[in-house]
Every structure is written in structure tokens, then in C-alpha cells.
Design a protein around this motif. Structure first.
Motif, PDB file in Angstrom:
ATOM      1  N   ASP A 173      -4.708  -1.136  -2.474  1.00  0.00           N
ATOM      2  CA  ASP A 173      -3.370  -1.250  -1.895  1.00  0.00           C
ATOM      3  C   ASP A 173      -2.514  -0.117  -2.467  1.00  0.00           C
ATOM      4  OD1 ASP A 173      -0.872  -2.100  -0.973  1.00  0.00           O
ATOM      5  OD2 ASP A 173      -1.175  -4.188  -1.587  1.00  0.00           O
TER       6      ASP A 173
ATOM      7  N   TRP B 121      -3.168   1.726   2.838  1.00  0.00           N
ATOM      8  CA  TRP B 121      -4.293   1.403   1.978  1.00  0.00           C
ATOM      9  C   TRP B 121      -5.305   2.554   1.954  1.00  0.00           C
ATOM     10  CZ3 TRP B 121      -4.903  -3.827   0.126  1.00  0.00           C
ATOM     11  CH2 TRP B 121      -3.982  -4.752   0.655  1.00  0.00           C
TER      12      TRP B 121
ATOM     13  N   HIS C 256      -5.557  -8.036   1.388  1.00  0.00           N
ATOM     14  CA  HIS C 256      -5.131  -8.463   0.048  1.00  0.00           C
ATOM     15  C   HIS C 256      -6.228  -9.273  -0.645  1.00  0.00           C
ATOM     16  CE1 HIS C 256      -0.918  -7.318   1.123  1.00  0.00           C
ATOM     17  NE2 HIS C 256      -0.965  -6.946  -0.136  1.00  0.00           N
TER      18      HIS C 256
ATOM     19  N   HIS D 249       4.966  -1.773  -3.195  1.00  0.00           N
ATOM     20  CA  HIS D 249       5.108  -3.066  -3.894  1.00  0.00           C
ATOM     21  C   HIS D 249       3.948  -3.303  -4.868  1.00  0.00           C
ATOM     22  CE1 HIS D 249       2.811  -4.765  -0.258  1.00  0.00           C
ATOM     23  NE2 HIS D 249       2.032  -4.975  -1.272  1.00  0.00           N
TER      24      HIS D 249
ATOM     25  N   HIS E 239       2.935  -9.999  -6.136  1.00  0.00           N
ATOM     26  CA  HIS E 239       1.970  -9.603  -5.097  1.00  0.00           C
ATOM     27  C   HIS E 239       1.258 -10.818  -4.497  1.00  0.00           C
ATOM     28  CE1 HIS E 239      -0.428  -5.691  -4.091  1.00  0.00           C
ATOM     29  NE2 HIS E 239      -0.059  -6.345  -3.009  1.00  0.00           N
TER      30      HIS E 239
HETATM   31 FE   FE2 Z   1       0.120  -5.455  -1.057  1.00  0.00          FE
END
Ligand code: FE2
Length: 212
Positions: free
Chosen positions: A166, A131, A80, A170, A28
Motif C-alpha cells: 500500500d 499500490w 488490504h 494513509h 489502517h
Molecule cells: Fe490502505
């Protein structure tokens, strides 16, 4: 865009989370660094177009496409950073102290912390790529939860991100199956850095209720 905006990827001292493996975090962090690089690249390419202080007609299609992509890359970078910053090892029980400013703001805004949480978790379970974000409205201190598609669709202008989760696959696919997003959300809650969340809350005394 802004000229001379070269961003540096932040380092996050984050490992040993509950239910979110170091392998996931390392992957990540790399993805995050990709957003920082893409943001810098776009700004650089746009500044090349702007070198003479104007956009020529034949440059307009490429310039437009580069500029449209900024929203995706910039928000990918910034969200992020909020996400990693609101995680920590040994985050606690999963919920903030009842006396905390966050719990009080959630109660004032939603009637109870549990209703706030049901909303935030529910948004996190929504199908799609994006998100779940709890924002604070700086004009009245109230909290509201929002679904953000990709990185850029659904953010509320001027609102402050308070808790950022998130839910792109992934974020959990190395640890859980795609259908196990609820397990990841549970893990997320057991790693929340509530102190960091608390610091993001604007110091407003008395959040206005919905009826105010
Ligand atoms: Fe992400």
C-alpha cells in the motif's frame, strides 16, 4: 455483484513492526473495515434494485453508479487483506533467502532479484495514489510488478497477487512526511512475511523465462 455476499472484516494480529507504528496500523485497520462495510452496503443496495429480478429504466442511473463503485470498494477490501497478510513482526533482513522459491522466480522473471526489487521499489515511489503489486501469471509462473491506481485500475485479470504494498499516504503519514515515502518502503521491506509470500506462489516447477 453476487447475492448474499456479506463479508466479515478479518482480524489481523499485527503490531510492533519496524518503522510502521501501531498507531498507523490501528488507523489502517479501521480504514480497511470501512471498505468491508462499503462493499456489503453496495451489494445490499444493488440487491434491493434487483428484488424483482430486473432493472427498471428509472433505476438504471443509480444502479450503474452503485455497480461502478463495486470495483473500488471490493479491491480496497481485498488488497488490504493481502497487504496486512504479507506483513509480520520481525520480518527479517528485508530480502528473502536466496534459495527461496520467490527469489528464484524473481531471478527467472527479471534476470536477478535485485532488478525485481528495483522495479518493485521504483513502482512504489511513483507519484499518485495507489499500490505496488507483484503478480504471478498463473499460465507460466512468471512474476511482474504493476502500479495500481486507487484500488482498481491496473490489476491484471487472472494474475495472482504475490506481494502487495500500500503506498496511499494513509499507510505512512503518521510515521513519515509525504515526501518520505522511500523511508516507508524501506520499513515495509523490513517487515515482509516472506513465508506468506512464498505460499502464494503457485507451485510451478520451472518458471518460464521471458525468452521461452
Ligand atoms: Fe490502505
Amino acid at each position: 455483484m453476487s447475492m448474499n455476499a456479506t463479508y466479515k472484516a478479518k482480524e489481523f494480529n499485527l503490531s510492533g513492526l519496524t518503522g510502521i507504528s501501531d498507531k498507523t496500523l490501528e488507523m489502517h485497520f479501521k480504514l480497511y473495515e470501512g471498505y468491508v462495510k462499503a462493499t456489503n452496503d453496495l451489494n445490499e443496495r444493488i440487491s434491493v434494485v434487483l428484488v424483482e429480478g430486473k432493472v427498471e429504466q428509472d433505476e438504471m442511473p443509480a444502479y450503474s453508479e452503485l455497480t461502478r463503485r463495486l470495483g473500488f470498494e471490493y479491491n480496497g477490501m481485498v488488497l488490504h487483506e493481502y497487504y496486512f497478510d504479507n506483513l509480520q513482526k520481525g520480518g527479517g533482513t528485508g530480502d528473502p533467502a536466496q534459495t527461496s522459491q520467490f527469489a528464484k522466480a524473481a531471478e527467472t522473471s527479471f534476470g536477478s532479484y535485485n532488478v525485481w526489487k528495483a522495479d518493485f521499489v521504483g513502482i512504489g515511489k511513483m507519484r499518485g495514489v495507489g499500490w505496488a503489486i507483484c503478480y504471478q501469471n498463473p499460465s507460466n509462473g512468471r512474476l511482474s510488478n504493476h502500479w495500481i491506481t486507487l484500488h482498481e485500475t491496473g490489476n491484471v485479470a487472472g494474475f495472482t497477487p504475490i506481494l502487495v504494498m500500500d503506498v496511499w499516504e494513509h499507510a505512512f503519514l503518521l510515521d513519515y512526511k509525504p515526501a518520505e515515502r522511500p523511508k516507508y518502503i524501506e520499513a515495509f521491506f523490513s517487515n515482509i512475511a516472506w513465508d506468506a509470500v512464498e505460499q502464494r506462489l503457485k507451485k510451478i516447477t520451472g518458471v518460464q523465462s521471458a525468452r521461452a
